[in-house]
Design a protein around this motif. Structure first.
Motif, mmCIF file in Angstrom:
data_model
loop_
_atom_site.group_PDB
_atom_site.id
_atom_site.type_symbol
_atom_site.label_atom_id
_atom_site.label_comp_id
_atom_site.label_asym_id
_atom_site.label_seq_id
_atom_site.Cartn_x
_atom_site.Cartn_y
_atom_site.Cartn_z
ATOM 1 N N ILE A 1 28.836 48.286 46.986
ATOM 2 C CA ILE A 1 28.686 49.550 46.974
ATOM 3 C C ILE A 1 29.620 50.048 45.989
ATOM 4 O O ILE A 1 29.232 50.705 45.087
ATOM 5 N N TYR A 2 30.916 49.710 46.361
ATOM 6 C CA TYR A 2 32.257 50.474 45.622
ATOM 7 C C TYR A 2 32.914 49.372 44.655
ATOM 8 O O TYR A 2 33.731 49.979 43.999
ATOM 9 N N GLY A 3 32.235 48.087 44.654
ATOM 10 C CA GLY A 3 32.895 47.129 43.840
ATOM 11 C C GLY A 3 32.108 46.965 42.590
ATOM 12 O O GLY A 3 30.917 46.980 42.477
ATOM 13 N N GLU A 4 32.711 46.085 41.428
ATOM 14 C CA GLU A 4 32.151 45.538 40.292
ATOM 15 C C GLU A 4 32.694 44.156 40.227
ATOM 16 O O GLU A 4 33.884 43.916 40.125
ATOM 17 N N ASP A 5 31.506 43.237 40.072
ATOM 18 C CA ASP A 5 32.058 41.762 39.959
ATOM 19 C C ASP A 5 32.329 41.699 38.425
ATOM 20 O O ASP A 5 31.367 41.574 37.585
ATOM 21 N N LEU A 6 33.657 41.570 38.180
ATOM 22 C CA LEU A 6 34.049 41.409 36.555
ATOM 23 C C LEU A 6 33.856 39.782 36.023
ATOM 24 O O LEU A 6 33.324 39.675 35.093
ATOM 25 N N THR A 7 33.654 38.928 37.152
ATOM 26 C CA THR A 7 33.255 37.516 36.672
ATOM 27 C C THR A 7 31.665 37.491 36.282
ATOM 28 O O THR A 7 31.406 36.503 36.034
ATOM 29 N N ALA A 8 30.717 38.442 36.709
ATOM 30 C CA ALA A 8 29.743 38.534 36.366
ATOM 31 C C ALA A 8 28.906 39.179 35.193
ATOM 32 O O ALA A 8 28.011 39.478 34.828
ATOM 33 N N LYS A 9 30.080 39.921 34.514
ATOM 34 C CA LYS A 9 29.590 40.807 33.483
ATOM 35 C C LYS A 9 29.494 39.939 32.241
ATOM 36 O O LYS A 9 29.834 38.735 31.950
ATOM 37 N N THR B 1 35.855 34.697 42.007
ATOM 38 C CA THR B 1 35.268 36.052 41.564
ATOM 39 C C THR B 1 36.444 37.072 41.607
ATOM 40 O O THR B 1 37.296 37.205 42.454
ATOM 41 N N ILE B 2 36.252 38.055 40.786
ATOM 42 C CA ILE B 2 37.128 39.015 40.661
ATOM 43 C C ILE B 2 36.407 40.547 40.840
ATOM 44 O O ILE B 2 35.402 40.715 40.104
ATOM 45 N N ILE B 3 36.695 41.055 41.974
ATOM 46 C CA ILE B 3 35.896 42.456 42.415
ATOM 47 C C ILE B 3 36.953 43.517 41.610
ATOM 48 O O ILE B 3 37.983 43.679 42.469
ATOM 49 N N LYS B 4 36.325 44.429 40.980
ATOM 50 C CA LYS B 4 37.032 45.446 40.755
ATOM 51 C C LYS B 4 36.515 46.793 41.727
ATOM 52 O O LYS B 4 35.345 47.002 41.717
ATOM 53 N N MET B 5 37.322 47.282 42.441
ATOM 54 C CA MET B 5 37.298 48.106 43.421
ATOM 55 C C MET B 5 37.573 49.620 43.083
ATOM 56 O O MET B 5 38.666 49.760 42.537
ATOM 57 N N ASN B 6 36.749 50.475 43.088
ATOM 58 C CA ASN B 6 36.821 52.010 42.875
ATOM 59 C C ASN B 6 37.620 52.685 43.727
ATOM 60 O O ASN B 6 36.709 53.242 44.768
ATOM 61 N N VAL B 7 38.743 52.545 44.099
ATOM 62 C CA VAL B 7 39.223 53.255 45.268
ATOM 63 C C VAL B 7 39.441 54.662 45.196
ATOM 64 O O VAL B 7 39.128 55.454 46.142
#
Length: 306
Positions: free
Chosen positions: A11-19, A81-87
């Motif tokens: 919900i709050y993250g984005e998988d940068l390794t899947a972009k 995997t790198i997950i970018k989290m929108n804190v």
């Protein structure tokens, strides 16, 4: 974690390794990426990127994700995997919110249970308790200590000194990586390397030979050097230049044209709010002089640039 449970990371993250990366997002940042990798390979240490706004800290993390995609990392990081989290969206504007506390607890548990996962948090200073509210840093400390969570953080110099240095217990989990502003030749290289990405994203192209395109890029870099920038915008190389180049592309799109030409660069330069007005007047005059042949050949009406 129950497989049927809602994933807070999703919900709050984005998988940068899947972009999908059209080009390398971290051109000329190999040293910083190497430092990140070395830190992540060190037991119980995470990386903290510190530098001025607009210099490409997020791009460095995306560059690492890009290299993981391509397999151009040490074997120990392959398949991670790198997950970018929108804190910022999690914390919002509240300071005492049990619901927020619950979400953060859940995220820490979930990320701890995932294998080969790196958590990327921009604006890392937001994790540190500043006003009696939710303290995400304290929730993370035990997992960082045990090496159950690997993290890359990013923050500006000012926020690092004002907030993060105060929390020594949180800080010692990190290796600080200083990210310096790129020099002019490097920024030109970054701009040239980013053009294919802009062409695909915006849908217009530059059809000039590389030497001519590079001349435009050099001009934009020179017109936005340190002492010409409006202080309050707090933006640096390469971001300040990328904004002007992107605007040239969007001016072409706005005019229903498929090719970026001299007039679009001229419009972007005339309308930039990043440099002082007196500087802009001089740079516009210099643009007319440097690109006089193209202006003539393309029959550009400089009086019709509204």
């Amino acid at each position: 974690m129950d497989n049927d449970s809602l994933s807070m990371i999703d919900i709050y993250g984005e998988d940068l390794t899947a972009k999908e990366y059209i080009t390398d997002p971290a051109i000329a940042r190999d040293n910083e990426i190497k430092e990140c990798i070395l830190t992540l390979l060190t037991p119980e240490k995470s990386a903290l990127l510190v530098g001025k706004a607009g210099i490409g800290k997020t791009a460095i993390v995306e560059g690492l994700a890009y290299r993981i995609q391509k397999g151009n990392v040490p074997d120990a990081l392959k398949g991670w995997t790198i997950i970018k989290m929108n804190v910022a969206s999690l914390i919002g504007t509240t300071t005492n919110d049990n619901n927020t506390q619950s979400k953060l607890d859940y995220i820490v548990r979930e990320i701890s249970e995932r294998e080969k996962t790196i958590l990327f948090i921009d604006e890392t200073h937001l994790l540190v308790n500043r006003s009696g509210g939710v303290d995400f840093a304290n929730l993370l400390k035990p997992s960082l200590d045990r090496g159950k969570i690997k993290m890359i953080g990013a923050t500006t110099n000012e926020e690092y000194e004002t907030y993060i240095l105060r929390d020594r217990a949180f800080l010692r989990r990190f290796q600080k990586i200083d990210v310096l502003e790129a020099d002019k030749p490097t920024v030109v290289k970054i701009l040239m390397g980013t053009i294919p990405k802009l062409e695909k994203q915006i849908g217009v192209k530059i059809n000039y030979p590389p030497y001519q395109t590079e001349k435009f890029m050099k001009f934009i870099v020179e017109m936005t050097d340190e002492y010409k920038r409006i202080y309050e915008i707090s933006s640096r190389y390469p971001d300040i230049c990328l904004t002007i180049v992107s605007n040239a592309f969007t001016y072409a799109l706005f005019s229903n044209e498929k090719i970026v030409t001299t007039k679009h660069f001229y419009k972007a330069i005339c309308n930039t709010k990043s440099i002082y007005d007196d500087v802009k007047v001089k740079e516009i005059a210099r643009f007319k002089e440097e690109f006089a042949e193209l202006i003539y050949a393309e029959k550009v009406d400089l009086n019709d640039m509204g």
